[in-house]
Design a protein around this motif. Structure first.
Motif, PDB file in Angstrom:
ATOM      1  N   GLN A  39       0.839  -1.194   0.000  1.00  0.00           N
ATOM      2  CA  GLN A  39       0.000   0.000   0.000  1.00  0.00           C
ATOM      3  C   GLN A  39       0.869   1.237   0.000  1.00  0.00           C
ATOM      4  N   GLU A  46      -2.800  -3.211  -2.634  1.00  0.00           N
ATOM      5  CA  GLU A  46      -2.846  -3.989  -3.851  1.00  0.00           C
ATOM      6  C   GLU A  46      -2.089  -5.296  -3.727  1.00  0.00           C
ATOM      7  N   THR A 108      -7.128 -10.942  -3.658  1.00  0.00           N
ATOM      8  CA  THR A 108      -7.836  -9.806  -3.083  1.00  0.00           C
ATOM      9  C   THR A 108      -7.742  -9.849  -1.560  1.00  0.00           C
TER      10      THR A 108
END
Length: 125
Positions: A39, A46, A108
């Protein structure tokens, strides 16, 4: 319960290398999928790389060919070798662990159950 502690971050010049480590507690660490995220200031966290099993790795396009993720379950540790670093790699890097299942892609943040506190990586130009 799994506790994760990242280390190995620091300041490096562009083109240099760093190796991040993610040390985990818990005897069942080998049953977890592990991923690295990052980040940057003002940006969302991400995906960087993931390793559900030792012979299964996957990388974000932005790091493919430069970063390598690996795990040593005997040491309860996952590594992220980062080569040819560029300023755009500057971020706080987090490792995460999630219960292993074939139904997750592990790309994710919502697919992970445990997170470390992060380690800062700064790449100067």
């Amino acid at each position: 319960q799994v506790q994760l502690v990242e280390s190995g971050g620091g300041l490096v010049q562009a083109g240099g290398s760093l190796r991040l480590s993610c040390a985990a507690s818990g005897r069942t660490f080998s049953t977890y999928a592990v991923g690295w995220f990052r980040q940057a200031p003002g940006k969302e966290r991400e995906f960087v790389a993931r390793i559900p099993w030792s012979d299964s790795t996957y990388y974000a396009d932005s790091v493919k060919g430069r970063f390598t993720i690996s795990r040593d379950d005997a040491k309860n540790t996952v590594y992220l070798q980062m080569n040819y670093l560029i300023p755009e790699d500057t971020a706080v890097y987090y490792c995460a662990a999630g219960a292993r299942t074939i139904y997750r892609t592990y790309t994710t943040t919502g697919e992970y159950d445990y997170w470390g506190q992060g380690t800062q990586v700064t790449v100067s130009s």
